[in-house]
Design a protein around this motif. Structure first.
Motif, PDB file in Angstrom:
ATOM      1  N   ARG A  20       9.363  -5.848   0.319  1.00 44.49           N
ATOM      2  CA  ARG A  20      10.464  -6.525   1.007  1.00 44.49           C
ATOM      3  C   ARG A  20      10.214  -8.029   1.086  1.00 44.49           C
ATOM      4  N   VAL A  21       8.999  -8.414   1.402  1.00 45.74           N
ATOM      5  CA  VAL A  21       8.665  -9.838   1.495  1.00 45.74           C
ATOM      6  C   VAL A  21       8.754 -10.488   0.119  1.00 45.74           C
ATOM      7  N   LYS A  22       8.250  -9.793  -0.880  1.00 39.19           N
ATOM      8  CA  LYS A  22       8.296 -10.315  -2.246  1.00 39.19           C
ATOM      9  C   LYS A  22       9.739 -10.492  -2.712  1.00 39.19           C
ATOM     10  N   ALA A  23      10.594  -9.508  -2.451  1.00 38.08           N
ATOM     11  CA  ALA A  23      11.999  -9.594  -2.865  1.00 38.08           C
ATOM     12  C   ALA A  23      12.692 -10.766  -2.184  1.00 38.08           C
ATOM     13  N   ARG A  24      12.405 -10.954  -0.892  1.00 37.94           N
ATOM     14  CA  ARG A  24      13.019 -12.066  -0.171  1.00 37.94           C
ATOM     15  C   ARG A  24      12.545 -13.408  -0.728  1.00 37.94           C
ATOM     16  N   MET A  25      11.257 -13.490  -1.036  1.00 36.48           N
ATOM     17  CA  MET A  25      10.711 -14.721  -1.592  1.00 36.48           C
ATOM     18  C   MET A  25      11.335 -15.051  -2.942  1.00 36.48           C
ATOM     19  N   VAL A  26      11.416 -14.050  -3.805  1.00 35.33           N
ATOM     20  CA  VAL A  26      11.996 -14.260  -5.137  1.00 35.33           C
ATOM     21  C   VAL A  26      13.471 -14.658  -5.031  1.00 35.33           C
ATOM     22  N   GLN A  27      14.188 -14.040  -4.094  1.00 37.95           N
ATOM     23  CA  GLN A  27      15.605 -14.376  -3.909  1.00 37.95           C
ATOM     24  C   GLN A  27      15.773 -15.813  -3.436  1.00 37.95           C
ATOM     25  N   GLN A  69       1.527 -16.259  -4.042  1.00 31.63           N
ATOM     26  CA  GLN A  69       0.612 -15.126  -3.884  1.00 31.63           C
ATOM     27  C   GLN A  69      -0.191 -15.232  -2.607  1.00 31.63           C
ATOM     28  N   ARG A  70      -0.577 -16.435  -2.215  1.00 32.75           N
ATOM     29  CA  ARG A  70      -1.312 -16.600  -0.957  1.00 32.75           C
ATOM     30  C   ARG A  70      -0.461 -16.121   0.223  1.00 32.75           C
ATOM     31  N   GLU A  71       0.805 -16.459   0.210  1.00 36.13           N
ATOM     32  CA  GLU A  71       1.699 -16.023   1.286  1.00 36.13           C
ATOM     33  C   GLU A  71       1.871 -14.504   1.273  1.00 36.13           C
ATOM     34  N   LEU A  72       2.019 -13.932   0.094  1.00 36.27           N
ATOM     35  CA  LEU A  72       2.173 -12.484  -0.017  1.00 36.27           C
ATOM     36  C   LEU A  72       0.889 -11.755   0.381  1.00 36.27           C
ATOM     37  N   SER A 190      -1.252   8.795   2.955  1.00 34.89           N
ATOM     38  CA  SER A 190      -0.436   8.226   1.884  1.00 34.89           C
ATOM     39  C   SER A 190      -0.017   6.795   2.198  1.00 34.89           C
ATOM     40  N   ALA A 191       0.479   6.574   3.412  1.00 30.99           N
ATOM     41  CA  ALA A 191       0.944   5.239   3.797  1.00 30.99           C
ATOM     42  C   ALA A 191      -0.196   4.226   3.806  1.00 30.99           C
ATOM     43  N   LEU A 192      -1.330   4.623   4.378  1.00 32.00           N
ATOM     44  CA  LEU A 192      -2.443   3.696   4.506  1.00 32.00           C
ATOM     45  C   LEU A 192      -3.122   3.448   3.167  1.00 32.00           C
ATOM     46  N   ALA A 193      -3.317   4.498   2.381  1.00 32.82           N
ATOM     47  CA  ALA A 193      -3.981   4.338   1.083  1.00 32.82           C
ATOM     48  C   ALA A 193      -3.173   3.431   0.164  1.00 32.82           C
ATOM     49  N   ASN A 194      -1.854   3.594   0.145  1.00 40.60           N
ATOM     50  CA  ASN A 194      -1.009   2.749  -0.694  1.00 40.60           C
ATOM     51  C   ASN A 194      -1.041   1.300  -0.231  1.00 40.60           C
ATOM     52  N   SER A 195      -0.998   1.105   1.085  1.00 41.14           N
ATOM     53  CA  SER A 195      -1.041  -0.259   1.619  1.00 41.14           C
ATOM     54  C   SER A 195      -2.381  -0.918   1.316  1.00 41.14           C
ATOM     55  N   ALA A 196      -3.471  -0.173   1.470  1.00 41.64           N
ATOM     56  CA  ALA A 196      -4.801  -0.715   1.197  1.00 41.64           C
ATOM     57  C   ALA A 196      -4.962  -1.043  -0.283  1.00 41.64           C
ATOM     58  N   LYS A 197      -4.416  -0.203  -1.145  1.00 42.17           N
ATOM     59  CA  LYS A 197      -4.488  -0.450  -2.589  1.00 42.17           C
ATOM     60  C   LYS A 197      -3.754  -1.743  -2.950  1.00 42.17           C
ATOM     61  N   THR A 198      -2.557  -1.923  -2.398  1.00 36.99           N
ATOM     62  CA  THR A 198      -1.794  -3.145  -2.654  1.00 36.99           C
ATOM     63  C   THR A 198      -2.512  -4.363  -2.085  1.00 36.99           C
ATOM     64  N   CYS A 199      -3.129  -4.194  -0.921  1.00 38.34           N
ATOM     65  CA  CYS A 199      -3.884  -5.296  -0.315  1.00 38.34           C
ATOM     66  C   CYS A 199      -5.054  -5.704  -1.200  1.00 38.34           C
ATOM     67  N   ARG A 200      -5.708  -4.719  -1.788  1.00 37.54           N
ATOM     68  CA  ARG A 200      -6.816  -5.005  -2.700  1.00 37.54           C
ATOM     69  C   ARG A 200      -6.316  -5.752  -3.937  1.00 37.54           C
ATOM     70  N   GLU A 201      -5.175  -5.328  -4.476  1.00 34.53           N
ATOM     71  CA  GLU A 201      -4.591  -6.012  -5.630  1.00 34.53           C
ATOM     72  C   GLU A 201      -4.214  -7.448  -5.276  1.00 34.53           C
ATOM     73  N   CYS A 202      -3.666  -7.639  -4.083  1.00 43.60           N
ATOM     74  CA  CYS A 202      -3.308  -8.984  -3.628  1.00 43.60           C
ATOM     75  C   CYS A 202      -4.533  -9.878  -3.523  1.00 43.60           C
ATOM     76  N   ALA A 203      -5.595  -9.330  -2.925  1.00 43.22           N
ATOM     77  CA  ALA A 203      -6.816 -10.121  -2.753  1.00 43.22           C
ATOM     78  C   ALA A 203      -7.397 -10.526  -4.100  1.00 43.22           C
ATOM     79  N   GLU A 204      -7.384  -9.614  -5.062  1.00 45.49           N
ATOM     80  CA  GLU A 204      -7.896  -9.929  -6.390  1.00 45.49           C
ATOM     81  C   GLU A 204      -6.997 -10.934  -7.099  1.00 45.49           C
ATOM     82  N   GLN A 205      -5.681 -10.810  -6.912  1.00 44.00           N
ATOM     83  CA  GLN A 205      -4.726 -11.700  -7.551  1.00 44.00           C
ATOM     84  C   GLN A 205      -4.818 -13.115  -6.997  1.00 44.00           C
ATOM     85  N   ALA A 206      -5.156 -13.212  -5.692  1.00 47.35           N
ATOM     86  CA  ALA A 206      -5.195 -14.507  -5.032  1.00 47.35           C
ATOM     87  C   ALA A 206      -6.459 -15.279  -5.329  1.00 47.35           C
ATOM     88  N   ARG A 207      -7.431 -14.670  -5.969  1.00 49.53           N
ATOM     89  CA  ARG A 207      -8.693 -15.363  -6.258  1.00 49.53           C
ATOM     90  C   ARG A 207      -8.475 -16.490  -7.269  1.00 49.53           C
TER      91      ARG A 207
END
Length: 207
Positions: A20-27, A69-72, A190-207
């Motif tokens: 949702r945050v990403k879609a709003r940012m892109v818009q 990406q830092r904001e996301l 399911s909710a937490l594992a997916n959120s943690a996975k995305t958080c890990r991807e974000c942290a790696e992307q922001a490096r």
């Protein structure tokens, strides 16, 4: 305006974070580019040249992506912390109820389940601390990765705790309670594992 669509699609492909945050940012970026290009057209530039000017002024997707990406990443860190606080306390209550039922039936508490529940509870405390820290203007660089692995640890502890409890309690006498706990555990995991996975991807992307 096809060039603008190509621009935002390329930028969106580079970003990771809450949908949702990403879609709003892109818009917002799309609208900003469109408004800038429209102003150029009103000033007398041909539409295609106006779009090129707007994109050139804003910066290439590769130049813009790091700040986005830092904001996301910050938003995803908070999302994972919220996921911890929304799931772990509820499960702790369910697990405590199961322990109470087991004690009333003369079944000794499972030390394994207690240890795993402690891990999940500690993760929730870390999540609460992360929410407080992210209210600051300066957030530690390692916090998103810490939050990601904390969420991962809690999501693993959840089903293991429930399994440990289920194996200790007689199924025939406690199946309604165990069924409710199992369903809640599956949803929370399911909710937490997916959120943690995305958080890990974000942290790696922001490096």
């Amino acid at each position: 305006m096809n060039a603008i669509e190509s621009y935002v699609e390329e930028l969106a492909a580079e970003l990771r974070g809450p949908a949702r945050v990403k879609a709003r940012m892109v818009q917002e970026i799309r609208d900003g580019l469109a408004d800038t290009a429209a102003a150029r057209v009103e000033a007398g530039l041909p539409p295609e040249e106006a779009v090129r000017d707007a994109v050139r002024e804003f910066g290439t997707p590769a130049e813009v992506a790091p700040s986005c990406q830092r904001e996301l990443t910050l938003a995803q860190t908070r999302h994972t912390a919220f996921a911890l606080l929304a799931t772990v306390p509820a499960l702790l209550g369910c697990w405590h109820l199961a322990w109470t039922v087991g004690r009333d039936q003369g079944i000794p508490p499972s030390q394994t389940a207690q240890l795993l529940a402690t891990i999940a509870g500690t993760a929730a405390v870390v999540g609460f601390a992360a929410l407080l820290i992210t209210r600051r203007l300066s957030v530690p660089d390692r916090l998103p990765l810490i939050m990601a692995w904390t969420g991962t640890a809690a999501s693993i502890a959840m089903p293991l705790t429930t399994i440990a409890l289920a194996t200790a309690l007689p199924l025939a006498d406690n199946w309604p309670l165990l069924l409710i706990i199992a369903a809640g555990t599956a949803a929370a995991h399911s909710a937490l594992a997916n959120s943690a996975k995305t958080c890990r991807e974000c942290a790696e992307q922001a490096r």
